[in-house]
Design a protein around this motif. Structure first.
Motif, PDB file in Angstrom:
ATOM      1  N   GLY A  83       0.821  -1.215   0.000  1.00 17.19           N
ATOM      2  CA  GLY A  83       0.000   0.000   0.000  1.00 17.19           C
ATOM      3  C   GLY A  83       0.848   1.255   0.000  1.00 17.19           C
ATOM      4  O   GLY A  83       0.533   2.234  -0.688  1.00 17.19           O
ATOM      5  N   THR A  84       1.940   1.232   0.756  1.00 20.01           N
ATOM      6  CA  THR A  84       2.840   2.391   0.806  1.00 20.01           C
ATOM      7  C   THR A  84       3.440   2.679  -0.564  1.00 20.01           C
ATOM      8  O   THR A  84       3.487   3.832  -1.011  1.00 20.01           O
ATOM      9  CB  THR A  84       3.968   2.137   1.826  1.00 20.01           C
ATOM     10  N   VAL A  85       3.883   1.624  -1.244  1.00 21.11           N
ATOM     11  CA  VAL A  85       4.486   1.801  -2.570  1.00 21.11           C
ATOM     12  C   VAL A  85       3.445   2.301  -3.569  1.00 21.11           C
ATOM     13  O   VAL A  85       3.705   3.213  -4.366  1.00 21.11           O
ATOM     14  CB  VAL A  85       5.123   0.480  -3.056  1.00 21.11           C
ATOM     15  N   LEU A  86       2.243   1.723  -3.523  1.00 20.60           N
ATOM     16  CA  LEU A  86       1.178   2.158  -4.435  1.00 20.60           C
ATOM     17  C   LEU A  86       0.770   3.605  -4.164  1.00 20.60           C
ATOM     18  O   LEU A  86       0.502   4.368  -5.102  1.00 20.60           O
ATOM     19  CB  LEU A  86      -0.038   1.243  -4.299  1.00 20.60           C
ATOM     20  N   ASP A  87       0.730   3.982  -2.890  1.00 17.69           N
ATOM     21  CA  ASP A  87       0.340   5.352  -2.534  1.00 17.69           C
ATOM     22  C   ASP A  87       1.327   6.383  -3.070  1.00 17.69           C
ATOM     23  O   ASP A  87       0.970   7.549  -3.267  1.00 17.69           O
ATOM     24  CB  ASP A  87       0.237   5.492  -1.010  1.00 17.69           C
TER      25      ASP A  87
ATOM     26  N   GLN B 281       8.175  13.088  -9.190  1.00 19.97           N
ATOM     27  CA  GLN B 281       9.269  12.823 -10.123  1.00 19.97           C
ATOM     28  C   GLN B 281      10.208  11.754  -9.579  1.00 19.97           C
ATOM     29  O   GLN B 281      10.639  10.852 -10.305  1.00 19.97           O
ATOM     30  CB  GLN B 281      10.034  14.121 -10.409  1.00 19.97           C
ATOM     31  N   LEU B 282      10.509  11.847  -8.293  1.00 22.03           N
ATOM     32  CA  LEU B 282      11.365  10.836  -7.667  1.00 22.03           C
ATOM     33  C   LEU B 282      10.689   9.465  -7.699  1.00 22.03           C
ATOM     34  O   LEU B 282      11.337   8.444  -7.956  1.00 22.03           O
ATOM     35  CB  LEU B 282      11.669  11.234  -6.219  1.00 22.03           C
ATOM     36  N   ALA B 283       9.381   9.457  -7.452  1.00 23.66           N
ATOM     37  CA  ALA B 283       8.646   8.190  -7.437  1.00 23.66           C
ATOM     38  C   ALA B 283       8.681   7.519  -8.805  1.00 23.66           C
ATOM     39  O   ALA B 283       8.902   6.303  -8.912  1.00 23.66           O
ATOM     40  CB  ALA B 283       7.201   8.431  -7.005  1.00 23.66           C
ATOM     41  N   LEU B 284       8.474   8.299  -9.852  1.00 16.53           N
ATOM     42  CA  LEU B 284       8.463   7.721 -11.196  1.00 16.53           C
ATOM     43  C   LEU B 284       9.828   7.171 -11.591  1.00 16.53           C
ATOM     44  O   LEU B 284       9.921   6.242 -12.403  1.00 16.53           O
ATOM     45  CB  LEU B 284       7.998   8.767 -12.216  1.00 16.53           C
ATOM     46  N   ASN B 285      10.875   7.722 -11.008  1.00 11.04           N
ATOM     47  CA  ASN B 285      12.218   7.218 -11.303  1.00 11.04           C
ATOM     48  C   ASN B 285      12.465   5.835 -10.715  1.00 11.04           C
ATOM     49  O   ASN B 285      13.446   5.171 -11.071  1.00 11.04           O
ATOM     50  CB  ASN B 285      13.279   8.195 -10.784  1.00 11.04           C
ATOM     51  N   LEU B 286      11.581   5.398  -9.817  1.00 16.20           N
ATOM     52  CA  LEU B 286      11.699   4.044  -9.270  1.00 16.20           C
ATOM     53  C   LEU B 286      11.342   2.981 -10.301  1.00 16.20           C
ATOM     54  O   LEU B 286      11.828   1.855 -10.235  1.00 16.20           O
ATOM     55  CB  LEU B 286      10.772   3.875  -8.058  1.00 16.20           C
ATOM     56  N   LEU B 287      10.479   3.340 -11.242  1.00 16.70           N
ATOM     57  CA  LEU B 287      10.009   2.356 -12.217  1.00 16.70           C
ATOM     58  C   LEU B 287      11.148   1.921 -13.131  1.00 16.70           C
ATOM     59  O   LEU B 287      11.897   2.759 -13.642  1.00 16.70           O
ATOM     60  CB  LEU B 287       8.875   2.940 -13.058  1.00 16.70           C
ATOM     61  N   PRO B 288      11.281   0.630 -13.363  1.00 16.08           N
ATOM     62  CA  PRO B 288      12.364   0.150 -14.228  1.00 16.08           C
ATOM     63  C   PRO B 288      12.202   0.577 -15.686  1.00 16.08           C
ATOM     64  O   PRO B 288      13.180   0.706 -16.411  1.00 16.08           O
ATOM     65  CB  PRO B 288      12.291  -1.375 -14.086  1.00 16.08           C
ATOM     66  N   THR B 289      10.948   0.799 -16.111  1.00 16.74           N
ATOM     67  CA  THR B 289      10.675   1.252 -17.480  1.00 16.74           C
ATOM     68  C   THR B 289       9.973   2.604 -17.416  1.00 16.74           C
ATOM     69  O   THR B 289       8.925   2.722 -16.778  1.00 16.74           O
ATOM     70  CB  THR B 289       9.767   0.251 -18.227  1.00 16.74           C
ATOM     71  N   PRO B 290      10.520   3.633 -18.047  1.00 20.43           N
ATOM     72  CA  PRO B 290       9.910   4.965 -17.965  1.00 20.43           C
ATOM     73  C   PRO B 290       8.510   4.997 -18.583  1.00 20.43           C
ATOM     74  O   PRO B 290       8.201   4.244 -19.510  1.00 20.43           O
ATOM     75  CB  PRO B 290      10.878   5.842 -18.774  1.00 20.43           C
ATOM     76  N   LEU B 291       7.674   5.886 -18.061  1.00 19.47           N
ATOM     77  CA  LEU B 291       6.353   6.107 -18.647  1.00 19.47           C
ATOM     78  C   LEU B 291       6.487   6.926 -19.926  1.00 19.47           C
ATOM     79  O   LEU B 291       7.438   7.690 -20.095  1.00 19.47           O
ATOM     80  CB  LEU B 291       5.460   6.866 -17.669  1.00 19.47           C
ATOM     81  N   HIS B 292       5.497   6.774 -20.812  1.00 16.40           N
ATOM     82  CA  HIS B 292       5.453   7.567 -22.036  1.00 16.40           C
ATOM     83  C   HIS B 292       4.165   8.375 -22.048  1.00 16.40           C
ATOM     84  O   HIS B 292       3.124   7.922 -21.555  1.00 16.40           O
ATOM     85  CB  HIS B 292       5.520   6.661 -23.268  1.00 16.40           C
TER      86      HIS B 292
END
Length: 204
Positions: free
Chosen positions: A130-134, A156-167
């Motif tokens: 839940g913490t990660v999803l939040d 911005q920091l949170a999105l950098n956690l994703l192994p594949t960037p969003l488009h």
């Protein structure tokens, strides 16, 4: 049949690797179970239990996947006709593969699943997820519905956690699925550590 076999292979091996990581199993038990798959000379060059487990896991999963794929091709016609002779694809695999996976499940059942450390870790993983999803879901929603300029520094920091960037052209559904894939691949221990790091507990 393939998805069921994939689940059986991954959970049989990864549950034990996770158990080594959190101290329930000794790495030697993990090594004894999977070292007969061969290609283990690389293990001699490291004393790190995590590296040993990771190497053995890769070798074991590779061997199991190759065997299951071969058996799927052999039995494809009977699978499609509904006359497949086995309980599942693992059931018709070579004895070395089948017996190793059965032994892995038995070891997990005996020593891992009811161990207090495992139970506590699994219980703790629920709020951790839940913490990660939040952190990730609001960042994704803002990025795809409002735009990159609307992202806060935390987003911005949170999105950098994703192994594949969003488009930008990516839909919310696929973006959320990307997050679920990312979280679904985590071990309980990894999810707990990530949630602790994100929340700053014990760090700041």
């Amino acid at each position: 049949y393939l998805m069921e076999a994939a689940d059986d292979i991954c959970y049989a091996i990864l549950d034990l690797e996770d158990a080594v990581e959190i101290g329930i199993l000794d790495v030697r038990e993990f090594e004894a179970l999977f070292s007969h798959f061969g290609e283990t000379e690389r293990l001699w060059h490291t004393d790190d239990p995590r590296q040993k487990c990771a190497m053995l896991r890769g070798i074991a999963i590779g061997r199991c996947v190759a065997e299951v794929a071969e058996k799927f091709m052999v039995h494809q016609d009977t699978l499609l006709r509904g006359s497949f002779p086995g309980k599942d694809l693992i059931d018709v695999c070579a004895p070395q593969i089948k017996e190793t996976l059965l032994a892995a499940k038995a070891l997990a059942s005996q020593k891992v699943y009811r161990h207090r450390t495992k139970l506590v870790t699994e219980l703790a993983s629920y709020p951790c997820i839940g913490t990660v999803l939040d952190v990730l879901v609001p960042a994704i929603h803002t990025r795809l519905t409002v735009g990159e300029d609307a992202l806060s520094a935390r987003h911005q920091l949170a999105l950098n956690l994703l192994p594949t960037p969003l488009h930008a052209e990516q839909g919310l559904y696929h973006a959320y699925m990307q997050v679920l894939d990312y979280i679904g691949a985590m071990t309980d221990n990894y999810a707990a550590n990530l949630a602790r790091e994100i929340s700053g507990v014990g760090i700041l």
